[in-house]
Design an enzyme around this catalytic site. Sequence first.
Site, PDB file in Angstrom:
ATOM      1  N   ILE A 189       0.909  -1.147   0.000  1.00  0.00           N
ATOM      2  CA  ILE A 189       0.000   0.000   0.000  1.00  0.00           C
ATOM      3  C   ILE A 189       0.950   1.198   0.000  1.00  0.00           C
ATOM      4  O   ILE A 189       1.577   1.504   1.005  1.00  0.00           O
ATOM      5  CB  ILE A 189      -0.927  -0.002   1.223  1.00  0.00           C
ATOM      6  CG1 ILE A 189      -1.797  -1.263   1.216  1.00  0.00           C
ATOM      7  CG2 ILE A 189      -1.798   1.260   1.227  1.00  0.00           C
ATOM      8  CD1 ILE A 189      -2.651  -1.457   2.453  1.00  0.00           C
ATOM      9  N   PRO A 190       1.105   1.841  -1.160  1.00  0.00           N
ATOM     10  CA  PRO A 190       2.249   2.728  -1.409  1.00  0.00           C
ATOM     11  C   PRO A 190       2.191   4.123  -0.778  1.00  0.00           C
ATOM     12  O   PRO A 190       2.167   5.139  -1.465  1.00  0.00           O
ATOM     13  CB  PRO A 190       2.286   2.807  -2.933  1.00  0.00           C
ATOM     14  CG  PRO A 190       0.850   2.667  -3.332  1.00  0.00           C
ATOM     15  CD  PRO A 190       0.259   1.697  -2.348  1.00  0.00           C
ATOM     16  N   CYS A 191       2.242   4.158   0.539  1.00  0.00           N
ATOM     17  CA  CYS A 191       2.255   5.449   1.229  1.00  0.00           C
ATOM     18  C   CYS A 191       3.535   6.241   0.914  1.00  0.00           C
ATOM     19  O   CYS A 191       3.549   7.462   1.038  1.00  0.00           O
ATOM     20  CB  CYS A 191       2.075   5.257   2.736  1.00  0.00           C
ATOM     21  SG  CYS A 191       3.172   4.052   3.475  1.00  0.00           S
ATOM     22  N   HIS A 192       4.594   5.561   0.466  1.00  0.00           N
ATOM     23  CA  HIS A 192       5.829   6.260   0.103  1.00  0.00           C
ATOM     24  C   HIS A 192       5.649   7.124  -1.145  1.00  0.00           C
ATOM     25  O   HIS A 192       6.462   8.000  -1.400  1.00  0.00           O
ATOM     26  CB  HIS A 192       6.973   5.255  -0.108  1.00  0.00           C
ATOM     27  CG  HIS A 192       6.756   4.311  -1.250  1.00  0.00           C
ATOM     28  ND1 HIS A 192       5.947   3.192  -1.124  1.00  0.00           N
ATOM     29  CD2 HIS A 192       7.211   4.317  -2.525  1.00  0.00           C
ATOM     30  CE1 HIS A 192       5.936   2.549  -2.284  1.00  0.00           C
ATOM     31  NE2 HIS A 192       6.683   3.209  -3.150  1.00  0.00           N
TER      32      HIS A 192
END
Length: 177
Positions: free
Chosen positions: A132-135
């Site tokens: 889950i690409p919070c970056h």
Amino acid sequence: MMYRTSYDGPFSKIYMSSDGQVLTGLWFEGSRDEIKHGKDFIKKDLSIFNQTKEWLDIYFSGKGPSFLPPYKLNQVTPFRQLVIDQMLQIPFGKVVTYKDIAQNIAKIKGMDKMSTQAVGGAVGWNPICILIPCHRVVGSNGSLTGYGGGIANKIKLLENEGHDLSKFIVPTKGTAL
């Protein structure tokens, strides 16, 4: 019963947790995200861990994986789920701002505006980093702020996706470090 294993990433050890069926957590060793996941785990080889390791192998080879291992978000609120859904739409190699997500959610909810600070809190809550690409969420001014996995890891993840880091502002102090 909760289970855990580790993955030797190219720049940091990564831990993953599972309830025995699906992924429930993914975090960098030594990051401030580590405290979200507790310490009571049994080390075990599980199919979900193998699927997640395969996903990570593809990701760290510089490609966007075509599948997402099954996961479960415990204690997810409806608002957090909206933010998670927005993050899952960010393509490999792209970034969006907290403001972009806030505007999208405001539109979905039929509101004039949504708090970017509330979005930031929900992004920071994410218990399954990288997948889950919070970056891929950055400040409106291009600041690489607000990453529980640590700013150095956020930089490496964005570099892995082909980003030119000279386009971003790297904070030198604050909670992103």
